[in-house]
Design a protein around this motif. Sequence first.
Motif, PDB file in Angstrom:
ATOM      1  N   VAL A  73      43.195  36.375  28.465  1.00  0.00           N
ATOM      2  CA  VAL A  73      42.473  35.566  29.446  1.00  0.00           C
ATOM      3  C   VAL A  73      43.435  35.078  30.534  1.00  0.00           C
ATOM      4  O   VAL A  73      43.230  34.024  31.133  1.00  0.00           O
ATOM      5  N   LEU A  74      44.462  35.851  30.798  1.00  0.00           N
ATOM      6  CA  LEU A  74      45.448  35.500  31.829  1.00  0.00           C
ATOM      7  C   LEU A  74      44.769  35.358  33.187  1.00  0.00           C
ATOM      8  O   LEU A  74      44.116  36.281  33.665  1.00  0.00           O
ATOM      9  N   SER A  75      44.927  34.186  33.825  1.00  0.00           N
ATOM     10  CA  SER A  75      44.254  33.917  35.099  1.00  0.00           C
ATOM     11  C   SER A  75      45.137  34.181  36.312  1.00  0.00           C
ATOM     12  O   SER A  75      44.655  34.642  37.341  1.00  0.00           O
ATOM     13  N   THR A  76      46.443  33.881  36.182  1.00  0.00           N
ATOM     14  CA  THR A  76      47.316  33.940  37.351  1.00  0.00           C
ATOM     15  C   THR A  76      48.707  34.415  36.972  1.00  0.00           C
ATOM     16  O   THR A  76      49.231  34.061  35.908  1.00  0.00           O
ATOM     17  N   ILE A  77      49.309  35.204  37.872  1.00  0.00           N
ATOM     18  CA  ILE A  77      50.695  35.654  37.724  1.00  0.00           C
ATOM     19  C   ILE A  77      51.471  35.179  38.946  1.00  0.00           C
ATOM     20  O   ILE A  77      51.106  35.497  40.083  1.00  0.00           O
ATOM     21  N   VAL A 103      42.450  42.604  34.289  1.00  0.00           N
ATOM     22  CA  VAL A 103      42.936  43.125  35.572  1.00  0.00           C
ATOM     23  C   VAL A 103      42.396  42.287  36.728  1.00  0.00           C
ATOM     24  O   VAL A 103      42.524  42.664  37.887  1.00  0.00           O
ATOM     25  N   THR A 104      41.807  41.135  36.391  1.00  0.00           N
ATOM     26  CA  THR A 104      41.240  40.259  37.417  1.00  0.00           C
ATOM     27  C   THR A 104      42.153  39.065  37.723  1.00  0.00           C
ATOM     28  O   THR A 104      41.767  38.168  38.469  1.00  0.00           O
ATOM     29  N   TYR A 148      42.968  39.327  46.616  1.00  0.00           N
ATOM     30  CA  TYR A 148      43.511  40.400  45.793  1.00  0.00           C
ATOM     31  C   TYR A 148      43.504  39.960  44.336  1.00  0.00           C
ATOM     32  O   TYR A 148      43.743  38.785  44.023  1.00  0.00           O
ATOM     33  N   THR A 149      43.239  40.902  43.445  1.00  0.00           N
ATOM     34  CA  THR A 149      43.429  40.706  42.015  1.00  0.00           C
ATOM     35  C   THR A 149      44.533  41.661  41.569  1.00  0.00           C
ATOM     36  O   THR A 149      45.034  42.471  42.354  1.00  0.00           O
ATOM     37  N   LEU A 150      44.900  41.556  40.299  1.00  0.00           N
ATOM     38  CA  LEU A 150      45.928  42.448  39.764  1.00  0.00           C
ATOM     39  C   LEU A 150      45.550  43.911  39.984  1.00  0.00           C
ATOM     40  O   LEU A 150      46.380  44.739  40.383  1.00  0.00           O
ATOM     41  N   GLN A 151      44.279  44.238  39.766  1.00  0.00           N
ATOM     42  CA  GLN A 151      43.832  45.624  39.912  1.00  0.00           C
ATOM     43  C   GLN A 151      43.849  46.078  41.367  1.00  0.00           C
ATOM     44  O   GLN A 151      44.388  47.139  41.689  1.00  0.00           O
ATOM     45  N   THR A 152      43.253  45.291  42.264  1.00  0.00           N
ATOM     46  CA  THR A 152      43.171  45.719  43.658  1.00  0.00           C
ATOM     47  C   THR A 152      44.545  45.726  44.322  1.00  0.00           C
ATOM     48  O   THR A 152      44.830  46.590  45.160  1.00  0.00           O
ATOM     49  N   ALA A 153      45.398  44.774  43.944  1.00  0.00           N
ATOM     50  CA  ALA A 153      46.752  44.748  44.517  1.00  0.00           C
ATOM     51  C   ALA A 153      47.556  45.963  44.057  1.00  0.00           C
ATOM     52  O   ALA A 153      48.267  46.588  44.858  1.00  0.00           O
ATOM     53  N   SER A 154      47.430  46.315  42.785  1.00  0.00           N
ATOM     54  CA  SER A 154      48.186  47.462  42.271  1.00  0.00           C
ATOM     55  C   SER A 154      47.703  48.771  42.882  1.00  0.00           C
ATOM     56  O   SER A 154      48.503  49.689  43.104  1.00  0.00           O
TER      57      SER A 154
END
Length: 339
Positions: A73-77, A103-104, A148-154
Amino acid sequence: MAGCWDERLYKNSSVVSLTGFEGEIGKLTAYYAYPEATTNEMKTIIITGEGVSPRDVRQDAELKVEQTLDLSVLSTILISEKTAEHDIYKFLDGYFRDANSPVTSKLAIVQGDLKPFFEVSEDKQSTAGDFYDRFITSLEENSMVIPYTLQTASSVLFENAQDLALPYLIMGEEQHPKAEGLVLFSGRSFTGKKLSIDEAVLLNILNDSLGFATRISYLYEESPVTVRINESKRKFDISENKIEIPLKLEFILSEFPDDNLDETNKRIELEKFLEDEIEKDMKEVIKKLQEAKCDAIGIGRHVRAFHPKWFKEDWNEHFSTLDISPKVDVEIVKTGILE
């Protein structure tokens, strides 16, 4: 029935909502924040891991907790700006190799040490990751950062026709995180160049990625004027070495104490003023993007799709040499509650 063969109970895990990296591959430090309930309150626990890679630091952190770290449930990096100067995907790769990783998650680049950004969340009622998730989401809704999310940024990191522009956070004077604008990437690395919040709003208009509310403020003949975008239409007029970006902007007037806009000439003058100021500021934004070799607008994607003969594989270099000019057409469609 098979039963709950894949059941994972929260009570058996330390559920991480916020993580971050500083350092570089070979000498890396990571932070993990997760909530822990006591008899009286919910508090945030921060664990530090050190190692040579993102997976290695996580393993080191797990040696210091009584339960396995669960990042489902990781929300932010959060990533240190010095770390982002290296290939940023090396720090994100592991999340795509774990089926339990979301990936969100939101991404942000932070100034200086990461630890203060984690410590500030200890006093929050919500989990640490949710705090930053809502913080960044509010910036997106006000068109101050590109969503951006993790998926869209990657996916952009693997794209040679567009570049990233991620939120930039600093620690304010009152020890509270503050948004300072956007950091510009060229390829997979942070270029060291940034855009201010006002410039980030203009980039969102150029990028056609507006949030719920987009406001722009200027000083017109010593009177403040603030407008909110009602509708925005963007096009690209492309030739081999010249790109024009026509923009049709419909504005709602949010602030203008000078008033008298029932006079036709006054309204025309104000619209012309806004056109000139926005065009001038957008040209400055584009200049900074070209200096950073950062196509955060996504012009390369449009060229590759509709004008492939003019697309270059080394698009970052080619983008920095193009003649790019915005052409803004402003119309004030509403001046208040009743009009």
